[in-house]
Design an enzyme around this catalytic site. Structure first.
Site, PDB file in Angstrom:
ATOM      1  N   HIS A   1      -1.412  -4.286  -3.009  1.00 49.61           N
ATOM      2  CA  HIS A   1      -1.133  -5.594  -2.820  1.00 49.61           C
ATOM      3  C   HIS A   1      -2.192  -6.415  -2.837  1.00 49.61           C
ATOM      4  O   HIS A   1      -2.514  -6.727  -1.478  1.00 49.61           O
ATOM      5  CB  HIS A   1       0.064  -5.631  -1.853  1.00 49.61           C
ATOM      6  CG  HIS A   1       0.432  -7.113  -1.765  1.00 49.61           C
ATOM      7  ND1 HIS A   1       1.829  -7.372  -1.292  1.00 49.61           N
ATOM      8  CD2 HIS A   1       0.215  -8.373  -1.986  1.00 49.61           C
ATOM      9  CE1 HIS A   1       1.897  -8.923  -1.390  1.00 49.61           C
ATOM     10  NE2 HIS A   1       1.129  -9.147  -2.183  1.00 49.61           N
TER      11      HIS A   1
ATOM     12  N   GLU B   1       1.492  -5.444  -6.757  1.00 45.99           N
ATOM     13  CA  GLU B   1       2.375  -6.175  -6.343  1.00 45.99           C
ATOM     14  C   GLU B   1       1.797  -7.405  -5.768  1.00 45.99           C
ATOM     15  O   GLU B   1       0.689  -7.534  -5.426  1.00 45.99           O
ATOM     16  CB  GLU B   1       3.284  -5.501  -5.280  1.00 45.99           C
ATOM     17  CG  GLU B   1       2.717  -5.009  -4.236  1.00 45.99           C
ATOM     18  CD  GLU B   1       3.643  -4.293  -3.173  1.00 45.99           C
ATOM     19  OE1 GLU B   1       3.290  -4.428  -1.765  1.00 45.99           O
ATOM     20  OE2 GLU B   1       4.498  -3.697  -3.574  1.00 45.99           O
TER      21      GLU B   1
ATOM     22  N   HIS C   1       9.342  -0.369   2.046  1.00 43.37           N
ATOM     23  CA  HIS C   1       9.010  -0.895   3.398  1.00 43.37           C
ATOM     24  C   HIS C   1       9.479  -0.208   4.501  1.00 43.37           C
ATOM     25  O   HIS C   1      10.725  -0.015   4.692  1.00 43.37           O
ATOM     26  CB  HIS C   1       9.640  -2.343   3.532  1.00 43.37           C
ATOM     27  CG  HIS C   1       8.617  -3.339   4.242  1.00 43.37           C
ATOM     28  ND1 HIS C   1       7.648  -3.715   3.848  1.00 43.37           N
ATOM     29  CD2 HIS C   1       8.783  -3.606   5.787  1.00 43.37           C
ATOM     30  CE1 HIS C   1       6.934  -4.666   4.684  1.00 43.37           C
ATOM     31  NE2 HIS C   1       7.711  -4.415   5.853  1.00 43.37           N
TER      32      HIS C   1
END
Length: 248
Positions: free
Chosen positions: A44, A76, A200
């Site tokens: 990310h 992402e 997550h």
């Protein structure tokens, strides 16, 4: 078939960035993870480059292309024009769009697909031209109406935000309730033709129950818990433990 495991390298990059030194290397740890059986690598790259740096992306792309061509690269981020250009240049197999403000320390919610449907549709249309699979970060209790809006963007998958489930590590009753709503959301998404990813705060301890609750789960992206375990078990051993946990 068990869900595939994508190792998120952000925590490795964050540790590296504490010093002006090249270690720990995201490519070295990525290589170990893939050699141990991980199916892909996730990053990310935030605008402030506080963990994954823009310069890491070509190196990870080359690692996969040269040594692990069967693996996938997942990038992402929030769909600014800068992020879209970065993703297009890196040619990942999957692009995951998240609704994070650039200042957020980590992802903590999914998209409001109804409010952002038109914007996401335009972004997905642009990114689809790269040939990448497009996934959208999704709340664990998204409604049927929200999921229909997600489907209307043209995305291939949703990634269920599992933070609330991960936070239940010391409350089994609450964890069961979170699993129930994750399973319900995943079922609706699959019925609409959307693939389902998850990510997550997933751990070796909570992955088996998640895998049982969502038997059609396609992929999990795991960074913090996996990196923490790697300090104790090593990256290769940790990846093998997570792959075993995904078998339910």
């Amino acid at each position: 078939m068990p869900a595939q495991l994508s190792v998120n390298l952000n925590a490795v990059a964050l540790l590296r960035n504490r010093r002006d030194l090249p270690w720990p290397s995201v490519t070295v740890l990525g290589r170990i993870a893939l050699a141990a059986g991980a199916h892909g690598l996730t990053v990310h790259p935030r605008p402030d480059q506080r963990h994954t740096r823009f310069s890491d992306l070509p190196d990870i792309r080359a690692l996969i292309d040269d040594e692990f061509p069967q693996a996938e690269f997942n990038i992402e981020g929030y769909p600014t024009d800068d992020f879209l250009a970065l993703a297009e240049a890196a040619e990942p197999e999957q692009i995951t769009l998240v609704p994070d403000d650039p200042e957020q320390p980590t992802s903590d919610h999914g998209w409001d697909f109804l409010a952002h449907r038109d914007m996401l549709k335009a972004k997905v249309a642009r990114l689809t031209k790269t040939g990448a699979r497009i996934s959208l970060f999704c709340d664990p209790d998204a409604s049927e109406e929200q999921l229909e809006a997600a489907k209307a963007t043209g995305a291939d998958r949703v990634e269920l935000y599992t933070g609330p489930y991960g936070a239940c590590h010391d409350d089994s009753a609450k964890a069961a309730r979170e699993l129930e709503r994750l399973g319900k959301t995943a079922g609706m998404a699959r019925a609409m033709g959307l693939g389902v990813n998850a990510g997550h705060d997933l751990t070796v301890a909570n992955l088996p129950a998640l895998a049982r609750a969502i038997p059609t789960l396609a992929e999990v992206s795991i960074g913090h818990g996996l990196a923490a375990d790697a300090l104790e078990h090593g990256m290769a051993g940790t990846v093998r433990r997570y792959l075993k946990a995904l078998q339910g």
